[in-house]
Design a protein around this motif. Structure first.
Motif, PDB file in Angstrom:
ATOM      1  N   GLU A 195       0.827  -1.202   0.000  1.00 21.12           N
ATOM      2  CA  GLU A 195       0.000   0.000   0.000  1.00 21.12           C
ATOM      3  C   GLU A 195       0.861   1.253   0.000  1.00 21.12           C
ATOM      4  N   GLU A 196       2.000   1.185   0.701  1.00 23.08           N
ATOM      5  CA  GLU A 196       2.901   2.338   0.725  1.00 23.08           C
ATOM      6  C   GLU A 196       3.462   2.632  -0.657  1.00 23.08           C
ATOM      7  N   GLN A 197       3.811   1.558  -1.410  1.00 24.62           N
ATOM      8  CA  GLN A 197       4.342   1.759  -2.753  1.00 24.62           C
ATOM      9  C   GLN A 197       3.295   2.371  -3.692  1.00 24.62           C
TER      10      GLN A 197
ATOM     11  N   GLU B  58       0.685   4.175  -2.829  1.00 26.45           N
ATOM     12  CA  GLU B  58       0.416   5.545  -2.397  1.00 26.45           C
ATOM     13  C   GLU B  58       1.534   6.487  -2.837  1.00 26.45           C
TER      14      GLU B  58
END
Length: 690
Positions: free
Chosen positions: A478-480, A482
């Protein structure tokens, strides 16, 4: 002699500030004022270049349409500040806006007539040219200015192409590189050309003289014919500086035109004057010949100095002796001869009267007795004798003669001002400018391409994150995801703010910054399906190789068991590589940037196998041993033929088995065996000998 058509231009007149664009400007200002009132915020749409360009294009379209229609609706979507413009313009409104221009359109007609010294009574027809001729009000104004002398305006020539076509045709006529039908044209030059002369070196002021020597004259008057030459002559003993310019106070010369045409430094006059002075002769007369070419270009074509010398020479003249004696007597007794001459004149007059009377009497006698007189005259003529030729004598006489001393002068041409002719230096400078402009165009296109590349990649990131959300979620965190969204949003904001005027290196750096993380995610998503497909294809290929080795045991006996075992060993090594990498990939994190292996590595594993199998497949089959033929005639022909047929059948069967690998070779062997059998059947004496 060949007669060709031609025409003569008598005068020209124009309004350099009036044309089709003048009508466009009126329409642009009218529409801009309406749009500004529609906005109501005090801003002016004419300050925006893009919006002003849209107005100009629409104004030109309105002008064209209203030439054939009386009303035209105007609509420009999103003209400025997200506001559209809509209005109706009628032909009457256009004529009202362009009232001043319509009045000025007919003034050059009277100017041209005045310059040519003509009136409207001398005009027989008028031909209209140019795009503005299509405006109905202009046609009405011209007919009004003609005061009913001409009822119809000629419109027989393509108004948009006539000027360019005529210029090209005239250029071909005066050029020697083209052969076209000749059309004579006597053109005029509307601009007066003047000449200024002064000494090349500054002269010292002398008391009693007005100042340094100088001359000014109008060399070619306005509206004079082109293609003429004119010579300027003056007496001077110093080198001369000559300047050719347009007349400054010319009415026809457009404002802001560069007046200077050419400058000349004419040398050799002073040296020639000193040489003539040493001979006792006067100052030289300098002659400068100028040409006004058919292209309207004025230039000096000849410069020379001349001095006239008068001298006496002695020549031999033939005279008669009596004339010489009379001349001597006249010289010695000049006074007495004068008095004697008067007496002789009186005697000559009296003698002349007597001769006249005798002639009249003789004429009367001739009239009364014509035949007798005629016979007498014939006898007299026969009795006449030729006069003896007088003796001649030569005498030396002094005579005056004249001769011209001419000297061509040296001329150095140069130019001043902004208008310069082409030379090597200017040519090199122009070429450099063209290269710089080409490089700027290339840089501009590269910048636009880089800007489009960044902008399209921003939308690509957003679209892929939305369209392939499930697939991307399997190979990324999810961080990537985002981080990719934030990078795309930031880049989009930068594009329309600081990046609008960014240079090429900055734009390329922005693309690298944006595409780096995204490409890794796209790669992992592609590998998620490509890697299993590659493994499947590899396993299928290995199975085919194993089956081929089994088949070769019967179809390819020339391949040994050791060679087949070597191929199978390589297959086993690849199977081990597959097992190891599949286990490693199953244990690896799918969101990791570096996978255990990629799909591009899979096809490389069979390179050694393909090379070895290709080599073995080309291995030739050993040839069968030939049988010795010791049969004799006693065994009989039937037995021999039977034996030969059986041998051929066996050979063909063997070749048929091997046909899957070498069909062409089996055919050749069968043909060879059949040929041998035919020879054994026909050559019976050879069998008897064996």
């Amino acid at each position: 002699e060949k007669t060709v058509g031609g025409f003569e231009i008598l005068s020209k007149a124009w309004d350099s500030t009036l044309g089709g664009l003048s009508f466009d400007h009126k329409l642009v200002n009218f529409m801009a004022e309406e749009f500004n009132a529609q906005l109501g915020d005090g801003s002016d749409v004419r300050t925006n270049a893009r919006a002003l360009t849209k107005l100009r294009l629409q104004a030109n379209k309105v002008k064209h349409v209203l030439s054939a229609n009386t009303d035209f609706p105007v609509y420009i979507d999103g003209l400025w500040k997200d506001t559209s413009y809509s209005t109706h313009i009628s032909r009457a409104k256009l004529e009202e806006l362009c009232h001043d221009e319509l009045e000025r359109a007919v003034k050059p007609i009277q100017d041209a007539l005045d310059r040519a010294g003509l009136t409207l009574d001398d005009v027989h027809s008028i031909e209209m040219l140019g795009g503005g001729m299509r405006i109905p009000r202009i046609q009405e104004e011209i007919l009004k200015a003609l005061d009913g002398k001409i009822d119809v305006l000629g419109m027989h020539i393509n108004s948009d192409e006539s000027m360019a076509l005529g210029a090209a045709f005239h250029g071909a006529n005066i050029s020697t590189a083209f052969r076209v039908r000749h059309v004579g044209m006597a053109d005029v030059n509307p601009f007066p050309v003047s000449i200024d002369l002064k000494s090349l070196e500054e002269e010292e002021e002398v008391d009693g003289e007005e100042g340094p020597w100088s001359k000014h004259a109008t060399m070619f008057k306005a509206f004079g014919k082109v293609g003429v030459k004119k010579t300027i002559a003056f007496t001077h003993d110093k080198d001369v500086h000559c300047a050719i310019d347009y007349e400054e106070d010319s009415e026809t010369l457009p404002s802001g035109t560069e007046l200077a045409i050419e400058r000349y430094n004419i040398t050799g006059v002073e040296a020639f004057a000193k040489e003539m002075e040493e001979k006792g002769l006067g100052k030289p007369k300098v002659s400068l010949q100028f040409e006004l070419s058919s292209s309207g270009i004025t230039q000096l074509i000849k410069a020379e100095a001349a001095v006239e010398e008068t001298y006496t020479v002695e020549e031999e003249v033939e005279i008669e002796e009596e004339e010489e004696e009379e001349a001597k007597e006249v010289d010695e007794t000049k006074d007495e001869a004068a008095a004697a001459t008067e007496g002789e004149e009186k005697k000559e007059e009296a003698a002349a009267e007597e001769e006249k009377k005798d002639e009249e009497t003789k004429a009367d006698d001739t009239a009364t007795d014509g035949e007798a007189t005629k016979e007498g005259d014939d006898k007299e003529k026969a009795n006449e004798t030729k006069p003896e030729p007088k003796k001649k004598k030569t005498k030396m006489v002094e005579k005056e003669k004249k001769r011209m001393h001419k000297r061509p002068l040296n001329v150095v041409t140069y130019h001043v001002g902004k208008v310069q002719p082409h030379n090597e230096e200017i040519m090199a400078e122009s070429s450099q400018k063209l290269l710089e402009l080409a490089q700027k165009d290339k840089d501009r296109m590269m910048l636009e391409e880089a800007r489009n590349k960044v902008e399209s990649y921003i939308y690509e990131i957003k679209n892929k994150l939305s369209d392939y959300e499930d697939d991307i979620a399997k190979i990324s965190t999810e961080e990537q995801r985002e981080a990719l969204r934030k990078a795309a949003d930031d880049a989009e904001e930068w594009m329309y703010d600081d990046g609008y005027n960014a240079d090429l290196p900055t734009m390329e750096d922005k693309y690298s910054e944006l595409s780096g993380p995204a490409q890794k995610v796209w790669f992992r998503m592609a590998e998620m399906t490509a890697r299993p497909e590659a493994m499947k294809d590899l396993k299928t290929k290995l199975g085919k190789v194993s089956d081929l080795m089994t088949k070769w045991e019967t179809t390819m006996p020339q391949v040994t068991e050791e060679e087949r075992a070597e191929v199978l060993a390589l297959v086993e090594d690849v199977n081990k590589w597959i097992t190891e990498n599949e286990e490693a990939q199953s244990k690896a994190d799918p969101t990791a940037e570096e996978p255990a292996f990629v799909s591009a590595d899979v096809p490389l594993q069979t390179k050694s196998i393909e090379k070895l199998v290709g080599k073995l497949s080309k291995k030739p089959k050993p040839k069968p041993a030939k049988k010795e033929e010791n049969e004799t005639k006693a065994e009989g022909d039937d037995t021999a033929n039977k034996t030969t047929g059986e041998e051929n059948t066996d050979d063909l069967d063997e070749e048929k088995k091997d046909g899957d690998e070498e069909p062409s070779k089996a055919t050749d062997d069968a043909s060879e065996e059949k040929t041998d059998a035919s020879e054994e059947k026909t050559e019976e004496p050879v069998g008897e000998e064996l």
